[in-house]
Design a protein around this motif. Sequence first.
Motif, mmCIF file in Angstrom:
data_model
loop_
_atom_site.group_PDB
_atom_site.id
_atom_site.type_symbol
_atom_site.label_atom_id
_atom_site.label_comp_id
_atom_site.label_asym_id
_atom_site.label_seq_id
_atom_site.Cartn_x
_atom_site.Cartn_y
_atom_site.Cartn_z
ATOM 1 N N ASN A 1 42.146 41.001 45.290
ATOM 2 C CA ASN A 1 41.661 40.378 46.527
ATOM 3 C C ASN A 1 40.279 40.851 46.934
ATOM 4 N N GLU A 2 39.611 41.651 46.112
ATOM 5 C CA GLU A 2 38.292 42.167 46.430
ATOM 6 C C GLU A 2 37.210 41.378 45.700
ATOM 7 N N VAL A 3 36.043 41.295 46.329
ATOM 8 C CA VAL A 3 34.983 40.428 45.816
ATOM 9 C C VAL A 3 34.431 40.910 44.484
ATOM 10 N N ASP A 4 34.543 42.196 44.201
ATOM 11 C CA ASP A 4 33.978 42.725 42.957
ATOM 12 C C ASP A 4 35.001 42.841 41.838
ATOM 13 N N TYR A 5 36.139 42.193 42.003
ATOM 14 C CA TYR A 5 37.219 42.317 41.021
ATOM 15 C C TYR A 5 36.790 41.822 39.639
ATOM 16 N N ASP A 6 35.947 40.779 39.576
ATOM 17 C CA ASP A 6 35.529 40.219 38.296
ATOM 18 C C ASP A 6 34.190 40.763 37.808
ATOM 19 N N SER A 7 33.594 41.672 38.587
ATOM 20 C CA SER A 7 32.273 42.166 38.208
ATOM 21 C C SER A 7 32.203 43.679 38.057
ATOM 22 N N SER A 8 33.183 44.396 38.589
ATOM 23 C CA SER A 8 33.187 45.850 38.507
ATOM 24 C C SER A 8 34.525 46.317 37.959
ATOM 25 N N PHE A 9 34.486 47.253 37.016
ATOM 26 C CA PHE A 9 35.694 47.709 36.348
ATOM 27 C C PHE A 9 35.700 49.241 36.330
#
Length: 299
Positions: free
Chosen positions: A244-252
Motif C-alpha cells: 500500500n506504499e507508493v514506493d513499493y514498485d520502486s524501492s526494495f
Amino acid sequence: MYRPQIDSRRILFFLLYLPFLTACTQDEYGNQEPTPGNNGDIRFEISIAVPDGQTRTSTGADFRTVFKDGDEIGIFAVRHAAGATGSVLDLKADGTNFINNAKLTYVESTNTWTPANSICFPNNSDVLDFYAYYPYDATATNPTNIAFRVKTNQSITSNYAASDLLTARNNNSGTGYSKGQTVSLTFAHILAMVQVKIANNATNPLHVHLLKATDYCGIHLSNGIIDTNGSPQIITMYRVEQPNEVDYDSSFTYWALVPPQTIQIAFYYLTDDVPFYSGSTSTVVLTGGSVKLYETDMP
C-alpha cells in the motif's frame, strides 16, 4: 508477545507507566513472601531506548518500535542489603532470586501493564536490582542463560516482530530500589540487523534470503548475550516497503534480525521463480544493537 510495529517515517520513544500492584503473592519470590497491603507494591516506568548512531535505526529506514496490546515481558530482581552501594549482585540460576520471571502484560486501551501475579518490595528495608527481557518465555527460569531463537521466516510481519529481542536492567546507580520508589526500565535491542537494498532492476514479487546465519543465542540478563552456538540457517528477510506504499514498485529494502555472530554474508534472491545468488567472501562481524548495510544490483 511484543510486536514492534512497522510504520512510516518515524521512530517513537514510548514511555509507559505501571499503576499500583496489589495482593502480593509468593509465586515469583524466593523463600520470603511479602505481606499483602504492605504499601510495597512495585511501580514501573517502562520505555524503549531512543536509538543512537550505532543502532539498527541508524539506517534511516522508516519504522517505529512500540509495545502493542498483549505484549509480555519477564521481570527478575535480586536483593541487596539495606543501603547497599556498589556492584549489582549476580542473578541466580537456581530460582532463588527475589523475583523470578514475573510476567507483565501490556493493556493498550489503558496504557498499563498487568502482572500475572502482583509483585511487591520486601517487608523489611532490603532494596532490589531489576532485570527484564522481551519476549516473555514461561520456561525462562534461569536468567543467566535464557534461550532465544529468531524466526527463520521473517518475511511475515509477526515473525519479524517476534524475532526482536530486548533486555533492560537497572540497579538505581548502584543503590538499588527501595519501597516507594518507581523502577525505571529502558529496553534496548540486543540483536544485530542485516539490511540489503536492491539498487535497480528489481521487480515484484522479490524474495530475499540471508544465508549462513545462526538463529540461536543464550542470554545472560546481567551482561547480554553469552553464546551463539546454533547451526547455520536460511533466514527469509522482511520486506520494508509494503504493497500500500507508493514506493513499493520502486524501492526494495529487506531486513533480518539475527544474534551477534561472525559470518560470511551471502544472499539468495528469488523473483519470477528465477534464483539469483550474491555472496561475500569476506568475514563480517555482526554486533548487537547495530546494523550491517548491503546494496546490490539485480543481474
